[in-house]
Every structure is written in C-alpha cells, then in structure tokens.
Design a protein around this motif. Structure first.
Motif, short mmCIF file in Angstrom:
data_model
loop_
_atom_site.label_atom_id
_atom_site.label_comp_id
_atom_site.label_asym_id
_atom_site.label_seq_id
_atom_site.Cartn_x
_atom_site.Cartn_y
_atom_site.Cartn_z
N ALA A 254 0.82 -1.19 -0.02
CA ALA A 254 0.03 0.13 -0.06
C ALA A 254 1.00 1.36 0.03
CB ALA A 254 -1.04 0.06 1.50
N PHE A 255 1.96 1.25 0.85
CA PHE A 255 2.92 2.51 0.85
C PHE A 255 3.59 2.69 -0.42
CE2 PHE A 255 2.54 2.30 5.45
CZ PHE A 255 2.02 3.72 5.72
N GLY A 256 4.02 1.27 -1.04
CA GLY A 256 4.52 1.37 -2.46
C GLY A 256 3.83 1.90 -3.27
N GLY A 257 2.48 1.50 -3.39
CA GLY A 257 1.42 1.95 -4.15
C GLY A 257 0.93 3.43 -4.03
N VAL A 258 1.50 4.19 -3.07
CA VAL A 258 1.17 5.74 -2.58
C VAL A 258 2.56 6.44 -3.27
CG1 VAL A 258 0.73 7.18 -1.26
CG2 VAL A 258 -0.58 5.35 -0.91
N ILE A 259 3.49 6.08 -2.69
CA ILE A 259 4.95 6.75 -3.02
C ILE A 259 4.97 6.77 -4.40
CG2 ILE A 259 7.36 6.75 -2.40
CD1 ILE A 259 6.68 5.54 0.17
N ALA A 260 5.04 5.54 -5.31
CA ALA A 260 5.46 5.78 -6.53
C ALA A 260 4.56 6.49 -7.59
CB ALA A 260 5.58 4.24 -7.16
N PRO A 261 3.45 6.40 -7.32
CA PRO A 261 2.50 7.17 -8.34
C PRO A 261 2.81 8.73 -7.94
CG PRO A 261 1.01 5.36 -7.34
CD PRO A 261 2.55 5.41 -6.71
N ALA A 262 2.82 9.14 -6.70
CA ALA A 262 3.04 10.28 -6.36
C ALA A 262 4.22 10.86 -6.92
CB ALA A 262 2.99 10.70 -4.65
N LEU A 263 5.38 10.10 -6.83
CA LEU A 263 6.57 10.59 -7.52
C LEU A 263 6.53 10.66 -8.91
CD1 LEU A 263 9.17 8.46 -5.49
CD2 LEU A 263 8.82 10.94 -5.16
N ILE A 264 5.90 9.49 -9.76
CA ILE A 264 5.75 9.80 -11.16
C ILE A 264 4.77 11.01 -11.49
CG2 ILE A 264 4.65 8.51 -13.02
CD1 ILE A 264 5.64 6.01 -12.01
N TYR A 265 3.75 11.43 -10.91
CA TYR A 265 3.08 12.36 -11.10
C TYR A 265 3.81 13.67 -10.87
CZ TYR A 265 -0.62 15.96 -10.60
OH TYR A 265 -1.36 17.03 -10.42
N LEU A 266 4.48 13.87 -9.87
CA LEU A 266 5.46 15.14 -9.87
C LEU A 266 6.36 15.35 -10.77
CD1 LEU A 266 6.12 15.10 -5.88
CD2 LEU A 266 4.46 16.40 -7.20
N LEU A 267 7.00 13.96 -11.48
CA LEU A 267 7.92 14.14 -12.26
C LEU A 267 7.37 14.44 -13.74
CD1 LEU A 267 10.95 13.26 -13.25
CD2 LEU A 267 9.94 11.07 -13.68
N VAL A 268 6.19 14.01 -14.03
CA VAL A 268 5.49 14.44 -15.16
C VAL A 268 5.15 15.72 -15.25
CG1 VAL A 268 3.40 13.89 -16.66
CG2 VAL A 268 4.67 11.98 -15.67
N THR A 269 4.60 16.18 -13.99
CA THR A 269 4.08 17.69 -13.93
C THR A 269 4.94 18.80 -13.69
OG1 THR A 269 3.38 17.30 -11.55
CG2 THR A 269 1.79 16.72 -13.27
N ALA A 270 6.25 18.22 -13.61
CA ALA A 270 7.40 19.22 -12.87
C ALA A 270 7.28 20.40 -14.00
CB ALA A 270 8.65 18.52 -13.10
N GLY A 271 7.28 21.50 -13.45
CA GLY A 271 7.13 22.83 -14.10
C GLY A 271 6.19 23.50 -14.55
N ALA A 272 4.72 22.59 -14.31
CA ALA A 272 3.50 23.07 -14.57
C ALA A 272 3.22 23.88 -13.43
CB ALA A 272 2.69 21.83 -14.84
N ASP A 273 2.60 24.83 -13.49
CA ASP A 273 2.28 25.99 -12.39
C ASP A 273 1.21 25.50 -11.50
OD1 ASP A 273 2.36 28.23 -10.83
OD2 ASP A 273 0.57 29.27 -12.05
N GLY A 274 1.23 25.29 -10.40
CA GLY A 274 0.11 24.84 -9.47
C GLY A 274 -0.09 23.26 -9.74
#
Length: 439
Positions: free
Chosen positions: A120-140
């Motif tokens: 469960a923790f892995g399934g929370v941390i990995a998606p959050a990191l990938i989301y932040l990687l994809v949205t890096a630079g997008a305001d807000g």
C-alpha cells in the motif's frame, strides 16, 4: 490478511490462503463490494453521458443546487454534500474495517500484515513521484500529487467480477487488505495535506460528541437515537474546523469496539459492534453513498475528440494517467518483492509474479478517493478539476484493460486453484483445503 510469512516449521510464503473463517468473511465483503462497484460504474457512466448530452445544463444545475442551513455554514451544493457527507459514510465503514483488521483480523499479525501494508505504501509513493515528475514545471500542478495514490476497491472488484471470477482467495484478500491500508493512508493525506484553514476551537469541540459516542459504543449501546445525533454533531464540527468532514467518519469508525470483550479469551469474546455496524452500513455505503458520489462527481464535458485530446495533453491529466497505470504496479510490485526478499519468502504454490503484476495493475483503478482529492486540490468547477476527472477516468480504464489482459491469460491456472479451494468432499460446509492445509 492476504499475505504471510508462514509459521514456525513451515517454509515462508507470500499470499498464503489464511483461515476458513477469515476467507469466508472476506468473501462476503467482496460480494457486497462487487455489487456496489457495479452501481458505482453505473453512476459514473450516467454522469459522463449526461454531462456530454444536450441536457448537460440540467446536470450542472443538479450538482450546484444548494440545500442546508446557512446558519451552520451547511448551505452546500449537492456535489459538496456528496463529497463531504455521503463519503463520510464510506469512510466510517472503512474505519470499522481498518480497526477490525488491526484488532481481530490478519493485520494484527505483523508478519501477515507486512506485505499488504508495504505494498500500500509503495502504491502511494511511486504514483506520487511519477505524477510530480510528469507535472514538473506546470504551475500549481504539484497540489494534485496524491490524486493517483488511491485504489478504488469497489471499482476494482466490479472489473474483477468480469475478468477474474476464479482469482484465488489469497489474491482477492490481498487486494482488499491493500485497499484497506490504502484508505488509511489516503485519509491521513487528506487530513494533513489538504487542510488549509484550520479552526482549532471547532476541532476541539468535535472531541466532545466523539468522546460521548465512544463512551456509549464501548458500553455496547446500539440505540440510533443516541448515537446518530452525536455522530452528526461530530461531523458538523469537523466540517466547520476546516478538516475534511470525511475524517469524522474514520474517527467514529475507530471508536467502535471490535470484540464483545476486549480481553482475549474472555467469556464474551467474539464479534462486537464493529461487525454489527458493518453489516448495517456497508450496503448503504456501497449501494447508495458511493454510487451517488460518482453520479454527482464524475460528470465532465469532453468537448469532443479535440477537447478530449487537449485535456489529456495537460500535465495534470498525464501525471494522473502515468501515476495510475505505471506508478501503482511499479510501487506495489517493488514493495512486495522487497518484503519477500527480506523475509526470504516465496510465492505460494501455483502462483507466479505475473499474478502479482496483474493484481498491481488492477490496483491502478483510482476513482472515488482520487476524485475527492482532485476536488480538494484544485477546487470545484475549475478547468483543472475537469482535467483531473478525465485523467482519473482514462487512467482507471487503461489500468482495467491492462489488468484484464494479464489476469485473463492466467485464467486456466486460477480455475484449477479455485476448484481446489472450493472442493468439499465430506460435505461439512468447509472446503477440504482449509482443513488439511495442503495446496
């Protein structure tokens, strides 16, 4: 529940079958959640079709219709009542299930809890990191980091009913346990990261009716006319405090005793109020609260293929899709493998890592809590919220399709295991495999 490292004298295994009482209890929960998942899907489909029909104005009018006493700051839209009120019922049931698992279920044993909790923790941390990687630079966009972290168990089970009717009991219980732990992480995230304007007096005031509710249920009081008003006042004060009102549901669920006697082996030991309330409220949660939330929250106007393409090119939607489709399987698989490696455990007989992959893909179905976090992160009625809905729908459908491919390819193996797990040659009502302990 769901996974274990075995007992002394036995080789350690992942995804052990568990006991018959636990397996039968889980099977009953899964049946109810599967029905609820079908209703949830129906609500979501109606919402999407309605929002893209010539009558879309009526849908938006329904969502924005305001009702409630303004003096108590409860003059809320129906969409807000669904998110804050109906989902409080959903989280109340989640709180009951969480406490039961930690007190009387398999999560009370750290060895059995290790894999699904870590997953469960892995399934929370990995998606959050990938989301932040994809949205890096997008305001807000970073505000939505938690959107792809949630697994919608009702939605997943509805899909599973179609593509994996013979999925082994151990894998089903693992999925449910993972989702239960996921709910606890999600409500913690909502309380800690999505509370902007905290009003301490109201929050402290909520402790009074919560304490009275706790006192009554600990004394095994079941009278609705005493408990329901206290629960309602707790909800109102938590809502007023700025903490999302669904947190009140979890706290109320945690207050309910699991056993008739908290003393292990006491004369009154056995199912307590938690099981009683679960039987009463789970049908209401799965059959009414969550489907209505889907109806009032999932509707989004695509604007045709061009509009859909524009929405899916937005970093927020792309981040959600990547988090659900890639992040969930990656996090769950990695955490499961790591715990198994540390514990020197092997997969239970007949299972393979491709089964864990298929289940991890299925856990990428995020809907109810993902939509809720999207509303909290970006507000209602905003373009970003529409992109969240499109991202959640696209990611969940893609995860469903990929899981279907993997799990259907293993259907022959699952059918054989299912026959072993349901064989009852002595006709005593208990499958023989739970009595012999042999695979």
């Amino acid at each position: 529940m769901g996974s274990e490292f075995g007992t002394p004298g036995r080789r350690r295994v992942l995804f052990g079958r568990g006991s018959w009482p636990e397996a039968s209890r889980i099977a009953e929960i899964l049946r109810q959640e599967t029905i609820g998942g079908a209703l949830l899907l129906a609500g979501a489909v109606i919402a999407v079709v309605w929002a893209n029909s010539p009558w879309s104005g009526a849908y938006e009018s329904l969502r924005s219709f305001t009702v409630g006493p303004a003096a108590w700051h409860l003059d809320l839209s129906l969409a807000t009542w669904a998110a804050d009120g109906l989902l409080a019922i959903f989280f109340f049931v989640a709180g009951l299930e969480l406490k039961r698992e930690f007190v009387a279920g398999d999560l009370r044993d750290p060895r059995r809890a290790a894999v699904p909790v870590a997953a469960a923790f892995g399934g929370v941390i990995a998606p959050a990191l990938i989301y932040l990687l994809v949205t890096a630079g997008a305001d807000g966009a970073a505000k939505g980091w938690a959107i792809p972290s949630a697994t919608d168990i009702a939605f997943a089970l509805a899909v599973l009913a179609v593509i994996g009717r013979f999925l082994p009991a151990a894998l089903r219980t693992f999925l449910l346990t993972l989702a239960v732990a996921d709910d606890l992480i999600a409500i913690t995230i909502i309380a800690v990261f999505y509370t902007e304007d905290l009003k301490v007096p109201a929050l402290l005031g909520a402790l009074v009716p919560l304490a009275l509710f706790t006192l009554l249920v600990q004394r095994r009081v079941r009278s609705w006319w005493l408990l329901l008003p206290l629960a309602a006042v707790t909800w109102v004060l938590v809502h007023e405090s700025g903490v999302h009102a669904t947190v009140a549901g979890v706290l109320l669920g945690f207050a309910v005793p699991v056993l008739r006697s908290e003393k292990a082996g006491g004369p009154d030991a056995g199912p307590g109020l938690a099981e009683h309330f679960e039987h009463r409220f789970r049908p209401l949660s799965a059959g009414v609260a969550v489907p209505l939330f889907a109806l009032l929250s999932a509707g989004v106007a695509f604007g045709g293929l061009a509009g859909l393409g524009t929405a899916l090119s937005d970093p927020i939607a792309l981040g959600i899709v990547a988090g659900l489709v890639l992040g969930k399987p990656l996090g769950i698989m990695a955490a499961t493998w790591l715990v198994g490696r540390v514990g020197r455990a092997r997969l239970d007989g007949g299972l393979a890592w491709v089964d864990v992959l298929g289940l991890s893909m299925l856990a990428g179905i995020g809907f109810t809590v993902s939509l809720l976090i999207g509303e909290l992160a970006f507000g209602t009625g905003t373009p970003a919220e529409d992109h969240v809905k499109i991202g959640v729908l696209a990611g969940s459908l893609t995860a469903s399709a990929l899981a279907a491919v993997v799990l259907r390819a293993r259907n022959r193996v699952y059918r054989r295991i299912h026959e072993e797990e349901t064989a009852d040659l002595d006709h005593d009502g208990i499958p023989d495999v739970y009595q012999t302990g042999d695979r």
